[in-house]
Design a protein around this motif. Sequence first.
Motif, short mmCIF file in Angstrom:
data_model
loop_
_atom_site.label_atom_id
_atom_site.label_comp_id
_atom_site.label_asym_id
_atom_site.label_seq_id
_atom_site.Cartn_x
_atom_site.Cartn_y
_atom_site.Cartn_z
N PHE A 99 38.12 42.67 44.08
CA PHE A 99 37.02 42.79 43.12
C PHE A 99 35.74 43.31 43.79
N CYS A 100 35.00 44.13 43.05
CA CYS A 100 33.63 44.46 43.48
C CYS A 100 32.75 43.24 43.20
N ALA A 101 31.52 43.29 43.70
CA ALA A 101 30.63 42.12 43.57
C ALA A 101 30.30 41.81 42.10
N GLY A 102 30.17 42.85 41.28
CA GLY A 102 29.82 42.64 39.86
C GLY A 102 30.95 41.97 39.10
N VAL A 103 32.18 42.38 39.40
CA VAL A 103 33.35 41.80 38.73
C VAL A 103 33.55 40.36 39.21
N ALA A 104 33.44 40.16 40.53
CA ALA A 104 33.60 38.80 41.08
C ALA A 104 32.59 37.85 40.43
N THR A 116 26.44 40.42 32.76
CA THR A 116 26.22 41.85 33.04
C THR A 116 26.01 42.05 34.54
N CYS A 117 26.69 43.05 35.11
CA CYS A 117 26.50 43.34 36.53
C CYS A 117 25.04 43.71 36.79
N PRO A 118 24.44 43.17 37.84
CA PRO A 118 23.04 43.51 38.14
C PRO A 118 22.82 45.02 38.31
N LEU A 119 23.86 45.74 38.71
CA LEU A 119 23.68 47.20 38.87
C LEU A 119 23.64 47.90 37.51
N VAL A 120 24.27 47.30 36.51
CA VAL A 120 24.17 47.84 35.15
C VAL A 120 22.77 47.51 34.60
N HIS A 121 22.30 46.30 34.90
CA HIS A 121 20.94 45.92 34.48
C HIS A 121 19.91 46.90 35.04
N GLN A 174 26.28 56.23 33.64
CA GLN A 174 27.20 55.10 33.68
C GLN A 174 27.50 54.84 35.17
N THR A 175 27.79 53.59 35.50
CA THR A 175 27.95 53.25 36.93
C THR A 175 29.30 53.64 37.51
N THR A 176 30.27 53.97 36.65
CA THR A 176 31.64 54.13 37.16
C THR A 176 32.17 55.56 36.99
N LEU A 177 31.28 56.53 37.05
CA LEU A 177 31.70 57.92 36.86
C LEU A 177 32.24 58.52 38.15
N VAL A 209 25.58 55.70 40.01
CA VAL A 209 27.01 55.48 40.26
C VAL A 209 27.07 54.46 41.39
N CYS A 210 27.70 53.31 41.13
CA CYS A 210 27.49 52.15 42.01
C CYS A 210 28.24 52.26 43.33
N TYR A 211 27.85 51.38 44.28
CA TYR A 211 28.42 51.41 45.63
C TYR A 211 29.94 51.22 45.58
N ALA A 212 30.42 50.35 44.66
CA ALA A 212 31.85 50.06 44.62
C ALA A 212 32.63 51.29 44.15
N THR A 213 32.07 51.98 43.15
CA THR A 213 32.70 53.20 42.66
C THR A 213 32.72 54.25 43.77
N GLN A 214 31.60 54.40 44.45
CA GLN A 214 31.51 55.40 45.54
C GLN A 214 32.52 55.08 46.64
N GLY A 274 41.32 49.65 41.27
CA GLY A 274 40.01 49.68 40.64
C GLY A 274 39.23 48.42 41.01
N ALA A 275 37.96 48.43 40.65
CA ALA A 275 37.06 47.35 41.07
C ALA A 275 37.31 46.04 40.34
N SER A 276 38.13 46.07 39.27
CA SER A 276 38.36 44.84 38.51
C SER A 276 39.79 44.34 38.66
N ALA A 280 27.54 40.56 47.62
CA ALA A 280 27.72 39.49 46.62
C ALA A 280 26.43 39.42 45.80
N PHE A 281 26.57 39.16 44.51
CA PHE A 281 25.39 39.03 43.65
C PHE A 281 25.20 37.56 43.30
N PRO A 282 23.95 37.11 43.19
CA PRO A 282 23.72 35.69 42.87
C PRO A 282 24.25 35.32 41.48
S1 SF4 Z 1 31.96 48.66 39.39
FE1 SF4 Z 1 29.85 48.63 40.16
S2 SF4 Z 1 28.57 48.47 38.32
FE2 SF4 Z 1 30.67 47.91 37.71
S3 SF4 Z 1 30.74 45.69 37.95
FE3 SF4 Z 1 31.43 46.55 39.90
S4 SF4 Z 1 29.55 46.66 41.18
FE4 SF4 Z 1 28.91 46.40 39.05
#
Ligand code: SF4
Length: 306
Positions: free
Chosen positions: A11-16, A95-100, A164-167, A194-199, A265-267, A300-302
Amino acid sequence: MEIYLAHTQGFCAGVARAIDIVNRVYEKHNTPLYVFHEIVHNTLVVESFKKKGIQFVDDLSDVPDGGRVIFSAHGVSPKIIEDAQKKNLIFFDATCPLVHRVHKCASEFSKDGIDVILIGHKKHQEVIGTKGYVDPSLLHIIQGEDEVENLLIDSSKKVGYVTQTTLSLDDTKNLVQRLKARFPSLIDAKVEDVCYATQNRQNAVKELCNACDTIIICGSSNSSNSNRLRELAEKCGVESYLIDSADEIKLSMLNNKEKIGISSGASVPESVVLDVIDKIKSEFPVSEIHISESPEKQVAFPIPEI
Ligand code: SF4
C-alpha cells in the motif's frame, strides 16, 4: 523462469491511512458503518470490509440520518460534506492528504478567478471530488492532449491547471506542454500533483520492462494507478496483464516466457503479489526471484483522532 519483483509493492501511504481509518472506526464503534464509495479501488480490500458488515454506498441518502460514514481516499466535494452535515451524519475523512493538496490548489485558483484546467478521468471519484472545489464557470476538465485545442478559454485570461494524482507521468508531461503552447502564461499547479507513489510505481515498471518479457500488474480494473502501470508496460513494448488475484493467471500468459516482472497498484495488499508468486512457482520451474529494496518505507501520513 526468473521473477523480478518491482521495488514498490504494498500500500501507498494514502491507502494505508484510509484502511487504518476504517479499521479504527470499526473497532471503536462497530456497525452500522458506511463508506461513501469504495474506500480504495481494490476488490479484496472492499470485500474484506463487507464481510465485517461495513456497507459501501454511492449516495448519502442510503445512510440513515445521524449514521456514521467514512469518505474514501479519493476525496469528496464540499457539497458532499454539506449534505453529510444536513443529515447530521458523523463523518470521518479518509481522503489522502495528497488529494487534499490538489483540492486546496484548485480552490485557491478558483477563489482568485483563475480558469482551472483539471486534467484527469472525468468519471473517476477523485476528479468528481476535485471539481467541486472550482466555480463551475471557471472549470475545464480534460483527459487527453487532443482536447487542448477545443478548450473554450479566452487566451487573455489567467489559466491554471491541476491534475488527478494517479495519471501517467509521461502523458501528463506531454499534455502540460501542449497547454503551455496554447496558454503561454499557464500557471503551474503549486505542487507536483501526480503523487510520489504513482511516480515510484511507474518508474519501477519502466525498470522491469528493461529486464522482462512479460509484466503482471496486480490491481483491480477500476484502479486508475494500476491501469496506468499496465499501459506503461505495453507502451514500452512488453506484454502485460492486469489481474485482481492469482486466480486470474492463465498458463497461456506465461508459456515460453523466461523473465516475468510483477508489480502492483498502490491499493493492492502484498498478499496478492505473494499469491501470484506461489501460483507461478506451482506451474513453472522458477530459478530465481529478484527483489529490490522499496524506497517508500518511511512514508506515512498521520491518522486523525477517531
Ligand atoms: S496513490 Fe498517491 S494520492 Fe492516491 S492514495 Fe496513494 S499516496 Fe494518496
